[in-house]
Design a protein around this motif. Structure first.
Motif, PDB file in Angstrom:
ATOM      1  N   ALA A  33      -2.230  -2.675  -4.040  1.00  0.00           N
ATOM      2  CA  ALA A  33      -3.631  -2.649  -3.631  1.00  0.00           C
ATOM      3  C   ALA A  33      -4.441  -1.765  -4.572  1.00  0.00           C
ATOM      4  CB  ALA A  33      -3.746  -2.152  -2.187  1.00  0.00           C
ATOM      5  N   LEU A  34      -3.890  -0.620  -4.933  1.00  0.00           N
ATOM      6  CA  LEU A  34      -4.579   0.291  -5.852  1.00  0.00           C
ATOM      7  C   LEU A  34      -4.699  -0.333  -7.234  1.00  0.00           C
ATOM      8  CD1 LEU A  34      -5.828   3.033  -6.446  1.00  0.00           C
ATOM      9  CD2 LEU A  34      -3.511   3.913  -6.902  1.00  0.00           C
TER      10      LEU A  34
ATOM     11  N   GLU B 134     -11.770  -1.376   2.168  1.00  0.00           N
ATOM     12  CA  GLU B 134     -12.459  -0.084   2.056  1.00  0.00           C
ATOM     13  C   GLU B 134     -12.976   0.153   0.642  1.00  0.00           C
ATOM     14  OE1 GLU B 134      -9.573   2.724   3.363  1.00  0.00           O
ATOM     15  OE2 GLU B 134      -9.854   2.295   5.502  1.00  0.00           O
ATOM     16  N   GLY B 135     -12.312  -0.483  -0.330  1.00  0.00           N
ATOM     17  CA  GLY B 135     -12.738  -0.360  -1.718  1.00  0.00           C
ATOM     18  C   GLY B 135     -13.793  -1.380  -2.118  1.00  0.00           C
TER      19      GLY B 135
ATOM     20  N   ASN C 244       0.834  -1.200   0.000  1.00  0.00           N
ATOM     21  CA  ASN C 244       0.000   0.000   0.000  1.00  0.00           C
ATOM     22  C   ASN C 244       0.870   1.252   0.000  1.00  0.00           C
ATOM     23  OD1 ASN C 244      -2.524   1.353   0.112  1.00  0.00           O
ATOM     24  ND2 ASN C 244      -2.257   1.715   2.309  1.00  0.00           N
ATOM     25  N   HIS C 245       2.017   1.175  -0.669  1.00  0.00           N
ATOM     26  CA  HIS C 245       2.875   2.358  -0.705  1.00  0.00           C
ATOM     27  C   HIS C 245       3.482   2.503  -2.086  1.00  0.00           C
ATOM     28  CE1 HIS C 245       6.270  -0.348  -0.831  1.00  0.00           C
ATOM     29  NE2 HIS C 245       7.142   0.634  -0.711  1.00  0.00           N
TER      30      HIS C 245
ATOM     31  N   GLU D  16      -6.465  -3.501   4.206  1.00  0.00           N
ATOM     32  CA  GLU D  16      -7.487  -2.553   4.664  1.00  0.00           C
ATOM     33  C   GLU D  16      -7.950  -1.647   3.530  1.00  0.00           C
ATOM     34  OE1 GLU D  16     -10.209  -0.944   7.067  1.00  0.00           O
ATOM     35  OE2 GLU D  16      -8.932  -2.694   7.471  1.00  0.00           O
ATOM     36  N   ARG D  17      -7.014  -1.244   2.702  1.00  0.00           N
ATOM     37  CA  ARG D  17      -7.383  -0.395   1.557  1.00  0.00           C
ATOM     38  C   ARG D  17      -8.300  -1.137   0.605  1.00  0.00           C
ATOM     39  NH1 ARG D  17      -3.047   3.212  -1.931  1.00  0.00           N
ATOM     40  NH2 ARG D  17      -4.574   4.441  -3.133  1.00  0.00           N
ATOM     41  N   LEU D  18      -8.022  -2.414   0.407  1.00  0.00           N
ATOM     42  CA  LEU D  18      -8.875  -3.221  -0.466  1.00  0.00           C
ATOM     43  C   LEU D  18     -10.274  -3.381   0.126  1.00  0.00           C
ATOM     44  CD1 LEU D  18      -6.223  -5.930  -1.418  1.00  0.00           C
ATOM     45  CD2 LEU D  18      -7.381  -4.412  -3.053  1.00  0.00           C
TER      46      LEU D  18
ATOM     47  N   GLY E  84      -0.873  -2.397   5.015  1.00  0.00           N
ATOM     48  CA  GLY E  84      -2.123  -1.637   4.912  1.00  0.00           C
ATOM     49  C   GLY E  84      -2.889  -1.897   3.644  1.00  0.00           C
ATOM     50  N   GLY E  85      -2.348  -2.736   2.775  1.00  0.00           N
ATOM     51  CA  GLY E  85      -3.017  -3.011   1.507  1.00  0.00           C
ATOM     52  C   GLY E  85      -4.349  -3.717   1.697  1.00  0.00           C
TER      53      GLY E  85
ATOM     54  N   PRO F 203       1.345   1.343  -5.583  1.00  0.00           N
ATOM     55  CA  PRO F 203       0.709   0.410  -4.653  1.00  0.00           C
ATOM     56  C   PRO F 203      -0.033  -0.709  -5.383  1.00  0.00           C
ATOM     57  CG  PRO F 203       0.141   2.699  -4.154  1.00  0.00           C
ATOM     58  CD  PRO F 203       0.776   2.689  -5.498  1.00  0.00           C
TER      59      PRO F 203
END
Length: 341
Positions: free
Chosen positions: A88-89, A119-120, A79-80, A115-117, A112-113, A86
């Protein structure tokens, strides 16, 4: 719970991960599954600066083909933004609807990837075949946890604890089987470390050789620590890998630089002074002691000052194994931390 197809895909992703190099970055594999569980694409990380495994796999699909698919990855998608963006993005933008991964990323900068996923709107499942992934990434994970490479300190000694006779001669305290074992362990390590005192006294080649004296295919990175100059004609300068020379006594600094170079395991063979320094600074994870049934007496002790003024301060070890090697014994032990005592 993962489906049979997802479990099979994770096993395949672990196989793909092994194709990547070890070093600063982890070995990671990825598989993209269709909604029916068929493999659509595979990828793995090929080294620093190259696409991560997930992006490598996604790049093999046509635009829109990843929508509604499942990504199976051996490590949590990052996630960076570093040399690459990233992962995840990338998975979110590709329209992946489910992500399964084995291990959480211990690197706080990259984590953090998951959590980002979520949230998406992506379904995320972790811990699938985590033990297998841990075994694959054992060296890299330890470096992340400790902030330095794994350090093994090795020495050979007489039964009465001497590393050499009083005139300084030490070849050979141990027999052929013990010396052959050392070369196997040298080859398995990423780096082999000695002090300048050992270089000047013994002129070691620091290569890993077979019993026939031939160079093994895998050679450790030779490292020399100390303020004395290394002679231009020293045997170490003829090593297949160009030596790293650190004119310092700061072992923490040396290990940090080796970590940044992708070194995950260090094999210290540098005589009593260097071995004692690593132990004194608390930088040792494993001790290998080759003990020969010979008595030398005298003052050439295998270890020097460890900063132990009294018995209460003794450096305790826990024996992991005792292995006969011809007439010699190999003791493998691990320092006992305060929490383990």
């Amino acid at each position: 719970m993962p489906t049979p197809a997802e479990l099979a895909a994770m096993r395949r992703a672990l196989e793909l991960a092994e194709r990547g190099p070890t070093g600063v970055n982890p070995q990671v594999g990825a598989v993209i599954l269709s909604p029916d569980g068929d493999i659509l694409a595979e990828g793995w990380h090929r080294g620093a600066g190259t696409p991560h495994a997930e992006v490598d796999a996604l790049s093999q699909l046509a635009e829109g083909e990843a929508r509604g698919t499942t990504a199976v990855v051996t490590l949590e998608p990052c996630n960076h933004t570093g040399r690459t963006g990233p992962c995840a993005l990338a998975l979110l933008e590709a329209g992946v609807s489910r992500v399964i991964y084995a291990l959480q990323d211990p690197n706080l900068k990259a984590a953090g990837g998951a959590e980002r996923l979520r949230e998406g709107g992506v379904s995320v499942e972790s811990g699938v075949l985590a033990e297998d992934a841990t075994a694959l990434l054992d060296g890299w994970l330890e470096v992340q946890r400790r902030g330095r490479p794994h350090v093994t300190v090795k020495w050979a000694q007489s039964l009465d604890g001497r590393a050499a006779a009083d005139d300084g001669t030490s070849r050979w305290i141990t027999g052929e089987e013990a010396r052959a074992d050392v070369h196997v362990r040298r080859s398995a390590a990423d780096a082999i470390v000695v002090g300048t005192g050992t270089v000047l006294a013994d002129d070691p080649a620091l290569t890993a050789r077979t019993s026939a004296g031939e160079l093994r295919e895998r050679q450790p990175q030779p490292v020399v620590i100390g303020s004395a100059d290394v002679p231009v004609d020293a045997a170490i300068r003829r090593h297949p890998v160009e030596p790293l020379i650190y004119p310092t006594r700061d072992l923490h600094r040396v290990l940090t630089d080796l970590k940044d170079r992708g070194i995950q395991s260090v094999f210290v063979e540098g005589g009593p002074t260097l071995a004692s320094a690593f132990l004194r600074d608390g930088l040792v994870d494993e001790v290998l002691v080759y003990i020969a049934p010979v008595l030398l007496g005298g003052s050439r002790l295998a270890l020097g000052d460890l900063g132990v003024p009294t018995m209460a301060d003794a450096r305790r070890l826990r024996t992991a194994s005792v292995t006969p090697l011809g007439d010699d014994l190999l003791i493998l032990a691990h320092p006992v931390s305060e929490g383990d005592a």
